[in-house]
Design an enzyme around this catalytic site. Structure first.
Site, PDB file in Angstrom:
ATOM      1  N   SER A   1      -6.325   2.842  -0.089  1.00 45.05           N
ATOM      2  CA  SER A   1      -6.271   4.287   0.175  1.00 45.05           C
ATOM      3  C   SER A   1      -5.343   4.968  -0.824  1.00 45.05           C
ATOM      4  O   SER A   1      -4.363   4.385  -1.280  1.00 45.05           O
ATOM      5  CB  SER A   1      -5.746   4.542   1.586  1.00 45.05           C
TER       6      SER A   1
ATOM      7  N   TYR B   1       0.951   3.836   7.617  1.00 44.72           N
ATOM      8  CA  TYR B   1      -0.382   3.541   7.070  1.00 44.72           C
ATOM      9  C   TYR B   1      -0.299   3.434   5.545  1.00 44.72           C
ATOM     10  O   TYR B   1      -0.834   2.493   4.939  1.00 44.72           O
ATOM     11  CB  TYR B   1      -1.327   4.667   7.489  1.00 44.72           C
TER      12      TYR B   1
END
Lengths: 242, 441
Positions: free
Chosen positions: A134, A147
């Site tokens: 990501s 995250y």
């Protein structure tokens, strides 16, 4: 040779599976409760005339990953890891168990299963490993750094794996999709211009495999956005609301 | 979100849900006091709109099994007919019955019990359906067929989604030798000639007529009647043999914006219809046409509904019993032509026998007309309703977005039976659409 999809129930996983089926690749769909994917497997097999097998797989059961790879009826030519968990940052700040789950789901689990596959691919001397990481991993921000930290770890892992395996004929692709409209992001207010559909992620992956790319941003604008974000000096960055 | 049918009239602010599997669907069905399933939104009016909960079934679009011995396909209700064609035409199969667009879902085709150009010989979509699985108000999935729960089967086909949510079905496909149709065009200078052309061709697999709904006097009802047969491999000229299952997919043209209403004035429409008839008449005779052009000419223009402008379009489709057809069609066409409110896309078709508890077709003639939404055309539609009623006809709910409840009752003695089935089945409270509320079904 088959394409293995890890985390095949996710929207991106299903889109990637359909994309490779369309190109005529047999599929190995791996997920928890894999039998629940029987309808999807039947659909892909029928539409595209490819063999589709289902494989029980738990990304968090790292001790079983080597056995999982050994249990596959055929070592895949391409493996795509779509495992991930967005989690909730506020919850992660209060609850270490929640934060640990996010860290394990986005880093430990994916890295563990790709490590097992990497050894098998290196021994064979060929193959392609695709990890969906990501842009959140490129710089920690207050709004999702748990995250982001896990994805940063996974991005570094993929980079290292690529560095190790290139000489063994194994291709490693890091995919940084930016926002994607999936169940994981349902309910978030995502800017439409910066948001890709799962099918676009699948197309980007198929094209990266063909063109032997290393790092893929699905929407090119994210490469620019992240370049700018990385350049902001820390004394300024730490005061920004991001 | 604002939701409507293909005609973009009426528009309703509706809560839309997109379940991915039967479990998620069952949770919705049990939790919501009122809901309707929706396919690809090609019903023209408000059949698949419910403000409280409209269930978009397009994510439940998996094809599950195919038996090449019988041509039976089992699929979830959200699969598009167009996807079935993309997958199975190259393997030598085509839908046994198809409506005029391939962008309908399997569930929508069953709910409206759609018909195609082969209704006179084949019957409606029902004729290709082996069984249907319907989710009832309790969230339980019930399989129905001609032998198992036949009442549920009978009322679900043509039941407009009001008997439960159609989740899966088994349908039979037709083996075809090619993707080409041998089309024969007949220019019929008036209504009597058009009907005579249909009556002279009961053996044709497919028949349909484009009708000039603005023709007047001696030209009232002038039509181009198009008959069609699946072409065998041996009928294809050498140049087409390489394209056995039709030419490669064409990119659809798009209508990028709503045309201003003034474009569809009566003179432009009359001119278009007149030219279309003359060109068609000049090209009468036999030729080979690919499946897309023959079955789905309008699919080539994406969002063609925008041609009718921002206010949307309404379609009127009725069927008249055979013995009343000549008089009734003449009256409908005369009224439309006098109003000068006709459309590009008027279709005339002979229907054959029809089974079912609430299906639209009956032996006779069906006429379909498009109109832009204006107060004048809405008033005209009320007059067309009255003419249809006076000739013993009834109306196609998949096209309707404005009929009155008493008109439906006057047209169809089966309404009471349909309501009784819904009440007995527990579906009358749960499964409701804007249309079913308007029509008090």
């Amino acid at each position: 040779m088959p394409v293995l999809i890890l985390g095949a129930r996710s929207d991106i996983g299903l889109a990637v599976a359909r994309r490779f089926a369309r190109d005529g690749h047999p599929l190995q769909l791996a997920a928890r409760n894999a039998i629940g994917l029987a309808d999807d497997a039947a659909d892909m097999a029928l539409r595209h005339g490819v063999a589709v097998t289902l494989h029980e797989f738990d990304a968090l059961a790292c001790g079983g990953h080597a056995a999982f790879v050994a249990s596959l009826p055929e070592l895949p030519g391409i493996a795509v890891c779509c495992v991930g968990l967005l989690g909730d940052q506020i919850e992660n700040e209060r609850d270490i168990a929640a934060a640990t789950l996010v860290l394990r789901s986005n880093f430990e689990g994916p890295a563990s299963v790709l490590a097992a596959l990497a050894n098998a691919f290196a021994a064979r001397g060929s193959g392609t490993l695709v990890g969906i990481s990501s842009v959140a991993g490129e710089r920690g921000r207050a709004s999702n750094y748990v995250y982001g930290a896990a994805k940063a770890g996974f991005t570094a892992f993929l980079s290292g794996l690529r560095n190790r395996l290139t000489r063994h004929g194994v291709q490693v692709i890091s995919v940084l999709p930016g926002f994607v409209a999936t169940r994981m992001t349902a309910g978030l207010a995502l800017p439409a211009r910066l948001t890709a559909q799962p099918e676009a992620v699948a197309d980007a992956i198929a094209s990266a495999v063909r063109r032997r790319c290393d790092v893929v941003y699905v929407l090119p604008v994210w490469r620019i956005i992240m370049a700018v974000i990385r350049l902001i000096p820390e004394p300024l960055f730490k005061r920004m609301r991001l | 979100m604002m939701l409507s049918g293909w005609g973009r009239f009426p528009r309703v602010d509706a809560q839309v849900e997109q379940p991915r599997d039967a479990g998620a669907l069952a949770a919705l069905v049990q939790a919501r006091p009122s809901l309707i399933a929706r396919g690809n939104g090609r019903a023209y009016g408000d059949s698949a709109v419910n403000a409280a909960a409209t269930i978009d079934m397009r994510r439940m679009n998996r094809m599950l099994a195919f038996d090449p011995a019988s041509g039976t396909l089992v699929a979830q209700a959200g699969v598009l007919l167009g996807d079935i064609i993309s997958v199975f035409l190259p393997r030598g199969w085509f839908p046994l019955v198809t409506p005029g667009t391939r962008f309908v879902t399997l569930g929508g085709a069953i709910a409206a019990d759609v018909h195609g150009k082969n209704h006179h010989g084949q019957g409606s979509f029902r004729s290709c359906v082996d069984w249907i699985e319907v989710m009832d108000a309790d969230g339980a999935v019930r399989r129905c067929s001609r032998g198992e729960e036949p009442a549920l089967f009978d009322h679900t086909l043509g039941g407009m989604g009001l008997t439960g949510v159609i989740v899966r079905a088994a349908i039979r496909l037709r083996p075809v030798d090619s993707g080409w149709i041998r089309q024969t065009s007949i220019a019929a200078p008036n209504l009597a000639a058009a009907m005579a052309a249909f009556e002279a061709a009961p053996e044709a697999t497919y028949s349909v007529a484009w009708i000039d709904c603005l023709g007047r006097g001696a030209a009232l009802g002038r039509s181009l009647v198009m008959l069609g047969e699946h072409a065998g491999m041996h009928e294809l000229p050498a140049g087409l043999a390489a394209q056995r299952f039709g030419p490669p997919p064409r990119r659809a043209l798009a209508v990028p914006f709503d045309l201003p209403g003034v474009v569809l004035n009566r003179w432009a429409m009359r001119l278009f219809n007149s030219l279309y008839y003359r060109l068609g008449a000049a090209r009468a005779g036999a030729r080979l046409v690919d499946w897309e052009r023959y079955f789905y000419p309008l699919d080539a223009i994406a969002s063609w509904n925008r041609i009718y402008g921002r206010r949307g379009l309404v379609q009127f489709q009725c069927v008249l019993p055979l013995e009343q057809s000549a008089a009734g069609l003449a009256a409908l066409l005369a009224e439309t032509s006098a109003a000068g409110a006709g459309s590009f896309l008027a279709v005339l078709k002979r229907f054959g026998p029809q089974d079912g508890a609430f299906a639209f077709p009956m032996p006779g003639y069906t006429l379909a007309l498009d109109f832009p939404v204006t107060p004048r055309t809405l008033a005209l539609l009320d007059r067309l309703d009255a003419i249809t009623l006076a000739h013993g006809g009834r109306f196609y709910l998949a096209k309707d977005g404005r009929m009155r409840a008493d008109t439906l009752r006057a047209s169809d003695a089966r309404v009471a039976g349909f309501q009784a089935f819904r009440a007995a089945n527990g579906s009358n409270g749960r499964f409701r659409s804007a249309q079913s509320e308007r029509l008090a079904l």
